[in-house]
Design a protein around this motif. Structure first.
Motif, PDB file in Angstrom:
ATOM      1  N   LEU A 264      94.882  19.168  29.525  1.00  0.00           N
ATOM      2  CA  LEU A 264      93.525  19.580  29.892  1.00  0.00           C
ATOM      3  C   LEU A 264      93.132  20.880  29.198  1.00  0.00           C
ATOM      4  CD1 LEU A 264      93.654  18.775  33.729  1.00  0.00           C
ATOM      5  CD2 LEU A 264      92.444  17.472  31.967  1.00  0.00           C
TER       6      LEU A 264
ATOM      7  N   LEU B 291      89.171  20.600  28.694  1.00  0.00           N
ATOM      8  CA  LEU B 291      88.710  19.824  29.850  1.00  0.00           C
ATOM      9  C   LEU B 291      89.015  20.573  31.142  1.00  0.00           C
ATOM     10  CD1 LEU B 291      89.982  16.263  28.815  1.00  0.00           C
ATOM     11  CD2 LEU B 291      87.681  17.200  28.529  1.00  0.00           C
TER      12      LEU B 291
ATOM     13  N   LYS C 288      89.220  19.968  35.252  1.00  0.00           N
ATOM     14  CA  LYS C 288      89.281  18.919  36.269  1.00  0.00           C
ATOM     15  C   LYS C 288      88.237  19.179  37.354  1.00  0.00           C
ATOM     16  CE  LYS C 288      93.470  17.637  37.172  1.00  0.00           C
ATOM     17  NZ  LYS C 288      94.828  17.567  37.782  1.00  0.00           N
TER      18      LYS C 288
ATOM     19  N   SER D 196      91.542  11.343  36.647  1.00  0.00           N
ATOM     20  CA  SER D 196      90.820  12.594  36.897  1.00  0.00           C
ATOM     21  C   SER D 196      89.429  12.527  36.282  1.00  0.00           C
ATOM     22  CB  SER D 196      91.573  13.784  36.292  1.00  0.00           C
ATOM     23  OG  SER D 196      92.828  13.958  36.912  1.00  0.00           O
TER      24      SER D 196
ATOM     25  N   CYS E 124      86.731  14.817  34.671  1.00  0.00           N
ATOM     26  CA  CYS E 124      86.816  16.119  34.005  1.00  0.00           C
ATOM     27  C   CYS E 124      85.480  16.529  33.397  1.00  0.00           C
ATOM     28  CB  CYS E 124      87.863  16.076  32.886  1.00  0.00           C
ATOM     29  SG  CYS E 124      89.511  15.605  33.434  1.00  0.00           S
TER      30      CYS E 124
END
Length: 203
Positions: A142, A147, A149, A159, A161
């Protein structure tokens, strides 16, 4: 004379087949942060001759021995912790960006070239991770892909994101899809109801 021509043609076809087999090319994808000397050592051990490196994707295009099948090479690769995968090379002539999109497309449930025609929530991505993806790997992923969450659907390993500003939805999809820990990825598509239920309790 006809027989001689036939033999010549058959020989040419056979030679072309032998030449093609000898030039068998494969794509070897390494995990992140693998040192060049480690990578070279692995390729030597697998008897693969590197021809081109694509650092953006951690890929090396290699010439493989003609007497080794792709399945044999895959079995060898599974025993090497620093190798993500090995596949036949069908995109050698493409630019790195094109290669990334071609590799990503295999994990997508929609056509990338149709993305601009689709409706989706801006700057949002749905990512499903593989079963063996650890929380640490997911967090690193991530952070690396820009990204954030928004919501977790833990039973589904999925998830929702938010994509960082400045990153296009297409780039985010491709960057996520090429990662080994990702099972699939898609924009947060807008879904429309085509019929209104006839249930009187529906409001």
């Amino acid at each position: 004379m006809r027989r001689i021509l036939w033999l010549f043609a058959a020989g040419a076809v056979l030679w072309a087949a032998v030449f093609a087999a000898a030039q068998q090319e494969v794509l070897v994808r390494f995990k992140k942060n693998v040192r060049p000397e480690t990578r070279d050592s692995v390729l030597r051990a697998m008897k693969l001759k590197p021809k081109k490196t694509i650092p953006q994707l951690n890929l090396v295009v290699c010439e493989a021995p003609a007497n080794q099948s792709i399945e044999e090479l895959r079995r060898s690769a599974r025993a090497v912790p620093v190798v993500d995968y090995i596949e036949p090379n069908v995109t050698y002539a493409a630019e790195p960006e094109q290669q990334a999109e071609q590799i990503a497309q295999a994990k997508l449930h929609f056509k990338l070239e149709k993305l601009e025609e689709m409706q989706f929530a801006p700057q949002r991505l749905i990512v499903k991770f593989k079963k063996d993806a650890s929380p640490q790997q997911i967090n690193q992923f991530l952070a690396a892909k820009g990204l954030q969450k928004i919501q977790d659907f833990a039973p589904l390993r999925t998830s929702l994101c938010k994509i960082s500003a400045g990153i296009s939805i297409r780039s985010a999809v491709v960057a996520a899809a090429v990662e080994n820990i990702v099972e699939y990825v898609e924009p947060d598509f807008v879904v429309h109801a085509y019929k209104i239920p006839n249930d009187p309790r529906f409001a």
